[in-house]
Design a protein around this motif. Structure first.
Motif, PDB file in Angstrom:
ATOM      1  N   CYS A 133       3.143  13.994 -13.370  1.00 19.90           N
ATOM      2  CA  CYS A 133       3.315  12.874 -12.446  1.00 19.90           C
ATOM      3  C   CYS A 133       4.798  12.706 -12.087  1.00 19.90           C
ATOM      4  O   CYS A 133       5.145  12.526 -10.910  1.00 19.90           O
ATOM      5  CB  CYS A 133       2.770  11.589 -13.053  1.00 19.90           C
ATOM      6  N   THR A 137       6.261  13.472  -8.362  1.00 16.64           N
ATOM      7  CA  THR A 137       6.933  12.359  -7.682  1.00 16.64           C
ATOM      8  C   THR A 137       8.310  12.781  -7.201  1.00 16.64           C
ATOM      9  O   THR A 137       8.716  12.468  -6.074  1.00 16.64           O
ATOM     10  CB  THR A 137       7.073  11.144  -8.629  1.00 16.64           C
ATOM     11  N   SER A 165       9.459   0.155   1.189  1.00 17.18           N
ATOM     12  CA  SER A 165       9.227   1.610   1.190  1.00 17.18           C
ATOM     13  C   SER A 165      10.548   2.362   1.381  1.00 17.18           C
ATOM     14  O   SER A 165      10.683   3.244   2.233  1.00 17.18           O
ATOM     15  CB  SER A 165       8.245   2.006   2.302  1.00 17.18           C
ATOM     16  N   SER A 183       4.562   7.625   2.631  1.00 14.42           N
ATOM     17  CA  SER A 183       3.415   6.979   1.969  1.00 14.42           C
ATOM     18  C   SER A 183       2.943   7.749   0.739  1.00 14.42           C
ATOM     19  O   SER A 183       2.605   7.150  -0.289  1.00 14.42           O
ATOM     20  CB  SER A 183       2.262   6.827   2.963  1.00 14.42           C
ATOM     21  N   LYS A 184       2.922   9.082   0.823  1.00 17.89           N
ATOM     22  CA  LYS A 184       2.466   9.880  -0.328  1.00 17.89           C
ATOM     23  C   LYS A 184       3.443   9.755  -1.500  1.00 17.89           C
ATOM     24  O   LYS A 184       3.033   9.645  -2.658  1.00 17.89           O
ATOM     25  CB  LYS A 184       2.282  11.344   0.077  1.00 17.89           C
ATOM     26  N   LYS A 187       3.117   6.235  -3.058  1.00 17.64           N
ATOM     27  CA  LYS A 187       1.920   6.130  -3.892  1.00 17.64           C
ATOM     28  C   LYS A 187       2.165   6.763  -5.262  1.00 17.64           C
ATOM     29  O   LYS A 187       1.771   6.212  -6.308  1.00 17.64           O
ATOM     30  CB  LYS A 187       0.744   6.820  -3.193  1.00 17.64           C
ATOM     31  N   LEU A 188       2.850   7.901  -5.277  1.00 14.65           N
ATOM     32  CA  LEU A 188       3.147   8.578  -6.543  1.00 14.65           C
ATOM     33  C   LEU A 188       4.180   7.810  -7.362  1.00 14.65           C
ATOM     34  O   LEU A 188       4.101   7.777  -8.592  1.00 14.65           O
ATOM     35  CB  LEU A 188       3.646   9.997  -6.271  1.00 14.65           C
ATOM     36  N   LYS A 190       4.542   4.615  -7.524  1.00 15.47           N
ATOM     37  CA  LYS A 190       3.819   3.518  -8.174  1.00 15.47           C
ATOM     38  C   LYS A 190       3.075   4.027  -9.418  1.00 15.47           C
ATOM     39  O   LYS A 190       3.061   3.381 -10.464  1.00 15.47           O
ATOM     40  CB  LYS A 190       2.832   2.881  -7.198  1.00 15.47           C
ATOM     41  N   LYS A 191       2.486   5.206  -9.279  1.00 13.74           N
ATOM     42  CA  LYS A 191       1.768   5.800 -10.405  1.00 13.74           C
ATOM     43  C   LYS A 191       2.750   6.190 -11.505  1.00 13.74           C
ATOM     44  O   LYS A 191       2.483   5.977 -12.699  1.00 13.74           O
ATOM     45  CB  LYS A 191       0.980   7.032  -9.927  1.00 13.74           C
TER      46      LYS A 191
END
Length: 300
Positions: A133, A137, A165, A183-184, A187-188, A190-191
């Motif tokens: 991850c 990222t 963002s 956006s991709k 999203k990563l 946040k993960k």
């Protein structure tokens, strides 16, 4: 004044007044130390003993040792700046490097990845544990925002703005800028933050950390990306700058906005960004060769 004294005062100037990066200061040190070693062999130890004659002799010696043109140009630039400092302080009567021409540099276009290959590589890369991850990222962020390795490594948790963002980075010359996050990548991130929380405490401010909770280093980032390139079957060696160059090239292909690319990459001079126009032309030439009916027609 002794050359060694002029050297020390200049190092203090570029370190504490100009606040150049450690890497840049180290580069100046290497160039000056090598020149000092050469002068010592000629029994030259005082600042005012360095003349254009000795500068040209040193330049000839570098050519004779078959140093690359880029290395010679960097050394001459470093030494010219040093003696300019000495001249401004009236330590030397004039800068002996003024008028010295550096060798012409071969223009090497930065290597990039095709859009389709990047999409395939990142889409099939896992992100279900701490390391995968984090690494994915990082790669998404490199490609999304076009930031440098040094900029990413130095990013702090507080530099990140999920709501906007965007992320704040510190580039060359300690200049900060705000860059967008796709956006991709967002999203990563946040993960990744959920994994990060379990491996560090609130005292650690670095955004990207090791499993020990310590800030991730440059070499680790480089080696991890290279390893993933092999695992994922990349057609060429993966490294941070390849993602940066790919980001710039693909952005320019889609937008044709050179100023926007300059701002995104943090280039002080537009001429630095213009190299990507050559990449854009190469892309156009490939499309032309594959699509234009007269380009596809074979000679009879």
């Amino acid at each position: 004044m002794l050359l060694s004294d002029g050297y020390q005062s200049y190092l203090e100037f570029i370190t504490y007044e100009r606040m150049l990066s450690e890497k840049t200061v180290a580069s100046y040190q290497r160039a000056i130390n090598q020149f000092l070693s050469y002068l010592k062999k000629q029994n030259i130890i005082n600042c005012d003993q360095v003349s254009v004659f000795w500068v040209r002799r040193y330049l000839a010696e570098m050519h004779y040792s078959k140093l690359k043109s880029r290395s010679i140009a960097q050394k001459i630039s470093s030494l010219r700046n040093w003696f300019q400092f000495l001249a401004q302080k009236n330590i030397v009567p004039a800068n002996p490097f003024n008028g010295i021409k550096t060798p012409k540099l071969e223009k090497h276009l930065p290597k990039t990845l095709e859009v389709d290959e990047i999409n395939v590589l990142l889409d099939k890369m896992p992100s279900d544990d701490f390391l995968s991850c984090r690494d994915k990222t990082i790669m998404e962020l490199f490609y999304s925002s076009g930031i440098r390795l040094s900029e990413l490594q130095a990013v702090q948790f507080n530099d990140l703005s999920i709501s906007d963002s965007s992320i704040r980075v510190t580039g060359k010359g300690s200049k900060t800028r705000i860059v967008p996050i796709g956006s991709k990548a967002l999203k990563l991130i946040k993960k990744w933050l959920t994994f990060r929380k379990s491996y560090t405490d609130e005292d650690e401010t670095a955004l990207f950390i090791t499993e020990s909770g310590l800030p991730l280093k440059h070499r680790s980032i480089q080696s991890r990306i290279a390893e993933w390139g092999i695992k994922l079957g990349a057609t060429s060696r993966l490294h941070p700058h390849k993602f940066r160059h790919s980001c710039a090239s693909h952005f320019l292909e889609s937008s044709s906005d050179l100023r926007a690319v300059q701002e995104l990459l943090g280039h002080a001079d537009l001429s630095t960004t213009q190299i990507y126009t050559h990449l854009d032309f190469q892309h156009l030439a490939r499309v032309y060769d594959s699509a234009h009916p007269r380009a596809k027609k074979k000679d009879e």
